[in-house]
Design a protein around this motif. Structure first.
Motif, short mmCIF file in Angstrom:
data_model
loop_
_atom_site.label_atom_id
_atom_site.label_comp_id
_atom_site.label_asym_id
_atom_site.label_seq_id
_atom_site.Cartn_x
_atom_site.Cartn_y
_atom_site.Cartn_z
N VAL A 1 -7.94 2.05 3.27
CA VAL A 1 -7.75 2.54 4.62
C VAL A 1 -8.67 1.78 5.57
O VAL A 1 -9.87 1.69 5.35
CB VAL A 1 -8.05 4.06 4.69
N GLU A 2 -8.07 1.23 6.63
CA GLU A 2 -8.84 0.57 7.69
C GLU A 2 -9.00 1.55 8.83
O GLU A 2 -8.16 2.40 9.06
CB GLU A 2 -8.10 -0.67 8.22
N ARG A 3 -10.08 1.40 9.54
CA ARG A 3 -10.31 2.26 10.71
C ARG A 3 -9.97 1.52 11.97
O ARG A 3 -10.02 0.36 12.10
CB ARG A 3 -11.78 2.72 10.77
N GLY B 1 1.44 14.10 7.19
CA GLY B 1 1.42 14.04 8.64
C GLY B 1 0.37 13.11 9.20
O GLY B 1 -0.09 13.29 10.33
N VAL B 2 0.01 12.09 8.44
CA VAL B 2 -1.01 11.13 8.88
C VAL B 2 -0.30 9.92 9.50
O VAL B 2 0.45 9.22 8.82
CB VAL B 2 -1.88 10.66 7.70
N PRO B 3 -0.52 9.68 10.82
CA PRO B 3 0.08 8.49 11.42
C PRO B 3 -0.58 7.22 10.88
O PRO B 3 -1.80 7.16 10.78
CB PRO B 3 -0.18 8.67 12.92
N TRP B 4 0.23 6.23 10.51
CA TRP B 4 -0.32 5.01 9.91
C TRP B 4 0.48 3.81 10.36
O TRP B 4 1.61 3.93 10.83
CB TRP B 4 -0.31 5.10 8.38
N GLY C 1 -4.19 6.65 12.09
CA GLY C 1 -4.39 7.01 13.48
C GLY C 1 -5.36 8.15 13.69
O GLY C 1 -5.86 8.35 14.77
N LYS C 2 -5.61 8.92 12.64
CA LYS C 2 -6.55 10.03 12.78
C LYS C 2 -7.45 10.07 11.56
O LYS C 2 -7.30 9.26 10.65
CB LYS C 2 -5.81 11.36 12.96
#
Length: 136
Positions: free
Chosen positions: A134-136, A89-92, A118-119
């Motif tokens: 992973v980019e922020r 459930g991680v928006p990407w 996204g989170k």
């Protein structure tokens, strides 16, 4: 003839066609959490699954060339990592370098899969050789 939990999980993994990634919650109806985790660890040891990260497992296959266990996904580790993000459930979205390449703004082909999340996401997803960046 009763099957063991390990055999039931192996059967469910082999029959599931729409995803190559599994989390313990997928098997919660079969037994308690501790028993499911123990069975998943045994399947990793047998080479039927590969552990990508904390609570994330992928269908595995043994390489005919090297004999090593690797992710059995149509897009390899990259496809499995994206499936894992969706399942968790991680928006990407695609990282900057991949977006620039796809839009024709860069001719440099991105080597490592990079995504923007996204989170908050602090897990590490890896198949032992490649890691999801992973980019922020």
């Amino acid at each position: 003839m009763d099957q063991t939990l390990k055999q039931r999980i192996r059967t469910r993994v082999s029959r599931t066609k729409k995803t190559d990634v599994f989390i313990p919650r997928d098997f919660a109806d079969l037994s308690g959490g501790d028993q499911v985790l123990r069975a998943l660890r045994a399947l990793v040891k047998d080479g039927a699954l590969i552990r990508l990260g904390y609570g994330v497992y992928a269908r595995a296959v043994r390489s005919r060339l090297s004999g090593r266990v690797m992710v059995s996904s149509s897009n390899g580790f990259h496809g499995a990592a994206l499936q894992a993000l969706n399942k968790l459930g991680v928006p990407w979205e695609q990282g900057d370098s991949t977006q620039a390449y796809n839009l024709g703004q860069s001719t440099q082909v991105p080597v490592n899969l990079t995504v923007k999340v996204g989170k908050r996401f602090s897990r590490r997803l890896s198949d032992g050789r490649t890691e999801l960046r992973v980019e922020r």
